[in-house]
Design a protein around this motif. Sequence first.
Motif, PDB file in Angstrom:
ATOM      1  N   ILE A  44      11.219  47.877 -50.275  1.00  0.00           N
ATOM      2  CA  ILE A  44      11.294  48.467 -48.933  1.00  0.00           C
ATOM      3  C   ILE A  44      12.385  47.766 -48.123  1.00  0.00           C
ATOM      4  N   ALA A  45      13.311  48.564 -47.619  1.00  0.00           N
ATOM      5  CA  ALA A  45      14.453  48.012 -46.896  1.00  0.00           C
ATOM      6  C   ALA A  45      14.178  47.826 -45.410  1.00  0.00           C
ATOM      7  N   THR A  46      13.314  48.651 -44.850  1.00  0.00           N
ATOM      8  CA  THR A  46      13.017  48.536 -43.421  1.00  0.00           C
ATOM      9  C   THR A  46      11.707  49.242 -43.098  1.00  0.00           C
ATOM     10  N   VAL A  47      11.157  48.888 -41.950  1.00  0.00           N
ATOM     11  CA  VAL A  47       9.908  49.471 -41.455  1.00  0.00           C
ATOM     12  C   VAL A  47      10.188  50.053 -40.070  1.00  0.00           C
ATOM     13  N   VAL A  48       9.780  51.293 -39.853  1.00  0.00           N
ATOM     14  CA  VAL A  48       9.941  51.945 -38.545  1.00  0.00           C
ATOM     15  C   VAL A  48       8.559  52.140 -37.940  1.00  0.00           C
ATOM     16  N   GLU A 197      17.168  42.059 -50.979  1.00  0.00           N
ATOM     17  CA  GLU A 197      17.154  40.604 -50.818  1.00  0.00           C
ATOM     18  C   GLU A 197      18.102  40.161 -49.715  1.00  0.00           C
ATOM     19  N   ASP A 198      19.267  40.795 -49.631  1.00  0.00           N
ATOM     20  CA  ASP A 198      20.220  40.474 -48.565  1.00  0.00           C
ATOM     21  C   ASP A 198      19.658  40.856 -47.203  1.00  0.00           C
ATOM     22  N   ILE A 199      18.987  42.006 -47.141  1.00  0.00           N
ATOM     23  CA  ILE A 199      18.395  42.460 -45.876  1.00  0.00           C
ATOM     24  C   ILE A 199      17.350  41.472 -45.400  1.00  0.00           C
ATOM     25  N   VAL A 200      16.436  41.089 -46.288  1.00  0.00           N
ATOM     26  CA  VAL A 200      15.350  40.177 -45.915  1.00  0.00           C
ATOM     27  C   VAL A 200      15.903  38.809 -45.541  1.00  0.00           C
ATOM     28  N   SER A 201      16.893  38.326 -46.283  1.00  0.00           N
ATOM     29  CA  SER A 201      17.504  37.035 -45.963  1.00  0.00           C
ATOM     30  C   SER A 201      18.123  37.046 -44.573  1.00  0.00           C
ATOM     31  N   THR A 202      18.796  38.142 -44.238  1.00  0.00           N
ATOM     32  CA  THR A 202      19.394  38.265 -42.903  1.00  0.00           C
ATOM     33  C   THR A 202      18.320  38.310 -41.829  1.00  0.00           C
ATOM     34  N   ALA A 203      17.245  39.051 -42.082  1.00  0.00           N
ATOM     35  CA  ALA A 203      16.148  39.142 -41.115  1.00  0.00           C
ATOM     36  C   ALA A 203      15.529  37.769 -40.877  1.00  0.00           C
ATOM     37  N   MET A 204      15.326  37.011 -41.937  1.00  0.00           N
ATOM     38  CA  MET A 204      14.742  35.680 -41.805  1.00  0.00           C
ATOM     39  C   MET A 204      15.660  34.749 -41.018  1.00  0.00           C
ATOM     40  N   SER A 205      16.965  34.849 -41.247  1.00  0.00           N
ATOM     41  CA  SER A 205      17.922  34.007 -40.533  1.00  0.00           C
ATOM     42  C   SER A 205      17.909  34.315 -39.035  1.00  0.00           C
ATOM     43  N   ILE A 206      17.846  35.597 -38.700  1.00  0.00           N
ATOM     44  CA  ILE A 206      17.824  35.989 -37.286  1.00  0.00           C
ATOM     45  C   ILE A 206      16.539  35.487 -36.635  1.00  0.00           C
ATOM     46  N   ARG A 207      15.409  35.635 -37.327  1.00  0.00           N
ATOM     47  CA  ARG A 207      14.125  35.185 -36.753  1.00  0.00           C
ATOM     48  C   ARG A 207      14.110  33.674 -36.563  1.00  0.00           C
ATOM     49  N   THR A 208      14.659  32.931 -37.522  1.00  0.00           N
ATOM     50  CA  THR A 208      14.711  31.480 -37.394  1.00  0.00           C
ATOM     51  C   THR A 208      15.570  31.071 -36.203  1.00  0.00           C
TER      52      THR A 208
END
Length: 213
Positions: A44-48, A197-208
């Motif tokens: 899953i790439a994103t959740v709306v 994996e790139d999407i989730v890694s980016t999301a985690m970086s932004i949240r951190t």
Amino acid sequence: MQLDIADRVARLTISRPEKRNAMSGDMWQELVRHVRRIDETPGIATVVLRGSGGSFSAGGDLAELSSSDPDHVAAYRHLAETAVLALTQLAPPKIAEIDGTCFGAGCSLALACDVRICSPAANFRIPALGHGLTYEPVFVRRLVQAVGTGPAGLLLYGGERWNAEQAAAHGLVDKCAQDAAAAVGEIVAWLRGADVEDIVSTAMSIRTATRSR
């Protein structure tokens, strides 16, 4: 609550239009189950997250929150907090598509998302204190991170009602689009073409980065 998963996108729809999508205890439980299913579904790439019937969510069900049984109220609040935390912790980026009413717990749900896009018809209010209610510190922290201490005080202490333009100006939403669904669709289409994996890694970086501010 409804969940549809297709083409690497999970769409969560708050569906109780006769109550402007006010969240009942059963709906909070459904949200937890849906989040668990999303978490267990690979790719899953994103959740709306969106509402039905022209509203996002009028917040918590006041009939349940005003119950004369304190144990029932405590159980309801625990369900709500558990569901919002579960949504917050989902790894893929979450996009809130906001139309119409977004009050109270509706704002909590929106703030659990990484990106918030609203229509010009959206309006926002957090009237908890007026109903003899308070919010958990984690929600207040997210609100302050989004809008700052003064504007958060206007919402929480003053019960101010913001239109879409005001919400965007203060940072409660990231974008006000004439066609919110189309604007969300553009992000979804972009993410569909990226590696998960790139999407989730980016999301985690932004949240951190957000937490460290």
